[in-house]
Design a protein around this motif. Structure first.
Motif, PDB file in Angstrom:
ATOM      1  N   SER A 112       0.894  -1.319  -0.096  1.00 14.24           N
ATOM      2  CA  SER A 112       0.722   0.356  -0.038  1.00 14.24           C
ATOM      3  C   SER A 112       1.030   1.215   0.076  1.00 14.24           C
ATOM      4  CB  SER A 112      -0.819   0.139   0.938  1.00 14.24           C
ATOM      5  OG  SER A 112      -1.513   1.274   1.490  1.00 14.24           O
ATOM      6  N   TYR A 113       0.475   2.106  -1.317  1.00 14.43           N
ATOM      7  CA  TYR A 113       1.795   3.330  -1.092  1.00 14.43           C
ATOM      8  C   TYR A 113       1.294   4.451  -0.670  1.00 14.43           C
ATOM      9  CZ  TYR A 113       4.437   0.851  -3.613  1.00 14.43           C
ATOM     10  OH  TYR A 113       4.720  -0.625  -4.496  1.00 14.43           O
ATOM     11  N   ASP A 114      -0.269   4.336   0.344  1.00 14.05           N
ATOM     12  CA  ASP A 114      -0.804   5.271   0.843  1.00 14.05           C
ATOM     13  C   ASP A 114       0.804   5.662   2.065  1.00 14.05           C
ATOM     14  OD1 ASP A 114      -2.825   6.054  -0.621  1.00 14.05           O
ATOM     15  OD2 ASP A 114      -3.639   4.777   0.752  1.00 14.05           O
ATOM     16  N   ASN A 115       0.704   4.548   2.808  1.00 15.35           N
ATOM     17  CA  ASN A 115       1.963   4.809   3.568  1.00 15.35           C
ATOM     18  C   ASN A 115       2.817   4.152   3.635  1.00 15.35           C
ATOM     19  OD1 ASN A 115       3.602   5.707   6.155  1.00 15.35           O
ATOM     20  ND2 ASN A 115       2.040   4.700   7.566  1.00 15.35           N
ATOM     21  N   ASP A 116       3.855   3.684   2.610  1.00 18.88           N
ATOM     22  CA  ASP A 116       5.020   2.618   2.488  1.00 18.88           C
ATOM     23  C   ASP A 116       6.477   3.569   3.611  1.00 18.88           C
ATOM     24  OD1 ASP A 116       6.578   0.921   1.907  1.00 18.88           O
ATOM     25  OD2 ASP A 116       6.656   1.810  -0.018  1.00 18.88           O
ATOM     26  N   TRP A 117       7.088   2.434   4.103  1.00 11.10           N
ATOM     27  CA  TRP A 117       8.088   3.222   5.031  1.00 11.10           C
ATOM     28  C   TRP A 117       9.275   3.380   3.233  1.00 11.10           C
ATOM     29  CZ3 TRP A 117      12.850   0.763   4.540  1.00 11.10           C
ATOM     30  CH2 TRP A 117      12.812  -0.498   4.589  1.00 11.10           C
ATOM     31  N   ASN A 120       8.472   6.395   1.289  1.00 10.47           N
ATOM     32  CA  ASN A 120       8.609   7.632   2.548  1.00 10.47           C
ATOM     33  C   ASN A 120      10.335   8.124   2.381  1.00 10.47           C
ATOM     34  OD1 ASN A 120       5.992   7.788   2.710  1.00 10.47           O
ATOM     35  ND2 ASN A 120       5.798   6.098   4.558  1.00 10.47           N
ATOM     36  N   ARG A 123      11.525   9.481  -0.760  1.00  7.69           N
ATOM     37  CA  ARG A 123      11.061  10.903  -1.230  1.00  7.69           C
ATOM     38  C   ARG A 123      12.292  11.901  -0.201  1.00  7.69           C
ATOM     39  NH1 ARG A 123       6.843   9.771   0.579  1.00  7.69           N
ATOM     40  NH2 ARG A 123       5.450  10.128  -1.720  1.00  7.69           N
ATOM     41  N   CYS A 124      12.139  11.631   0.880  1.00  8.55           N
ATOM     42  CA  CYS A 124      12.614  12.543   1.849  1.00  8.55           C
ATOM     43  C   CYS A 124      14.598  12.086   1.110  1.00  8.55           C
ATOM     44  CB  CYS A 124      13.012  11.349   3.421  1.00  8.55           C
ATOM     45  SG  CYS A 124      12.014  11.939   4.747  1.00  8.55           S
ATOM     46  N   THR A 138       2.924   5.924  -6.753  1.00 10.43           N
ATOM     47  CA  THR A 138       1.929   6.448  -5.825  1.00 10.43           C
ATOM     48  C   THR A 138       0.462   7.126  -7.171  1.00 10.43           C
ATOM     49  OG1 THR A 138       3.136   7.960  -4.632  1.00 10.43           O
ATOM     50  CG2 THR A 138       1.395   8.753  -4.975  1.00 10.43           C
ATOM     51  N   ARG A 142      -3.172   4.438  -6.571  1.00  8.30           N
ATOM     52  CA  ARG A 142      -4.134   5.108  -6.507  1.00  8.30           C
ATOM     53  C   ARG A 142      -4.973   5.011  -7.541  1.00  8.30           C
ATOM     54  NH1 ARG A 142      -1.647  10.532  -3.084  1.00  8.30           N
ATOM     55  NH2 ARG A 142      -1.154   9.611  -1.358  1.00  8.30           N
TER      56      ARG A 142
END
Length: 342
Positions: A112-117, A120, A123-124, A138, A142
């Motif tokens: 699930s890419y809504d909150n994939d560590w 994330n 991205r950081c 993403t 979606r």
């Protein structure tokens, strides 16, 4: 008339990148102004690639490095902080060698890419250090389009391969072509040239005496392997005491299992499973041990494995590649506190 040199791009990834033509095939056609090279090392994980990627960068001497790590299965079993450390190291090593790193996030249907560590973290890295980042996950997740792109939840069908290549093509023309002269900030600020050898693969084939060798190539990855027959014993001495982290080898219709004796510390490796109807590269990591030599023994044990297709072959023969070495200097690398997982 002088012509400008094409920018060389090394795309390094795992089984999704290894596929032919996969997404790299149509990308080459779309980007004729770039020199694209791929190394698809299917069947391994980022913590295995750690030992090989600096050599691949040196070998191919690219201007840009695309890292396709996100489709591997490490989310379910590998330590988050250790994965982050690997990316810090690889990106810093690339920058030290004058190569711009970019992270390519391709989707898996079981994430699930809504909150994939992983997403994330990538991205950081991009936001804080200027590391290139291509997020294919993403929007396809979606919109639900991901279900039409993948034939098995990970690997693409033709539609998915063409979609990946179109997204990457836009990124190349927009980001890579327009920022060709700048390098991002190194995530490891004090990364010196001596740190390039922190993680390395020491070839057993180059150290063994009076042995025939086996060459292996697949999807851009190549290596030389040391064949060992059942009942044969080979002793290999290292030029120095090594901090051994693992071993690489081939798995295929001929292989079985083998045993490594590092001065009394023994490790056994199973090199045969139900996917051994074809030959592939593999790695097994160990807990750290120090050794100045290794004795290698091969046996016939295949643990009653039944291949998914094809038939087992004989006589049994195993093929060893490299001793994987991780230095104390690598162990001393620390993540910034804001990157540490809870």
């Amino acid at each position: 008339m002088l012509t400008s040199k094409k920018r060389k791009v090394l795309i390094y990834g795992f089984s999704v990148t290894a596929e032919s033509p996969g997404y790299v095939g149509p990308l080459i056609k779309l980007l004729s102004d770039f020199d694209l090279v791929k190394v698809g090392n299917g069947g391994i994980q980022p913590h295995h690639a750690l030992f090989y990627i600096v050599d691949e960068i040196k070998k191919h001497a690219p201007d840009e490095l695309i890292l396709e790590f996100s489709t591997a299965a490490f989310r379910s079993f590998y330590d988050k902080n250790e994965y982050k450390k690997i990316l810090f190291f690889i990106c810093s090593a690339a920058i030290k060698l004058g190569v711009r790193p970019h992270i390519l996030d391709l989707p898996r249907s079981d994430v699930s890419y809504d909150n994939d560590w992983v997403l994330n973290f990538h991205r950081c890295l991009s936001q804080q250090y200027g590391i290139g980042w291509v997020d294919v996950c993403t929007e396809s997740f979606r919109s639900g389009a991901i279900s039409g792109y993948l034939r098995d939840g990970i690997h693409t069908n033709e539609l998915g391969a063409n979609y990946y290549s179109s997204v990457l093509s836009e990124y190349f023309l927009d980001s890579i072509a327009t920022n060709a002269s700048s390098l991002p900030v190194s995530p490891i600020s004090n990364f010196g040239a001596d740190m390039l050898d922190c993680a390395r693969a020491v070839s057993l084939a180059s150290l063994a005496e009076n042995s025939s060798l086996e060459y292996f190539e697949r999807s851009g990855f190549e290596g030389t392997f040391l064949p060992i027959d059942v009942g044969q014993e080979i002793r290999v001495s290292f030029s120095e005491t090594l901090n051994v982290k693992g071993v690489s080898f081939l798995m295929g219709p001929l292989t079985s299992s083998f045993h490594l004796d590092f001065g009394g510390c023994t490790r056994s490796v199973n090199a045969y499973d139900r996917f051994c109807y074809y030959t592939r590269f593999s790695v097994q990591c160990f807990d750290n041990l120090s050794a100045a030599s290794v004795i290698i023994r091969s046996d016939e044990n295949r643990s009653d494995v039944v291949l998914l297709k094809g038939v087992e072959e004989s006589p049994v023969k195993n093929y060893l590649g490299d001793i994987l070495v991780l230095s104390n200097q690598y162990d001393e690398i620390k993540l910034p506190n804001d990157y540490l997982a809870a």
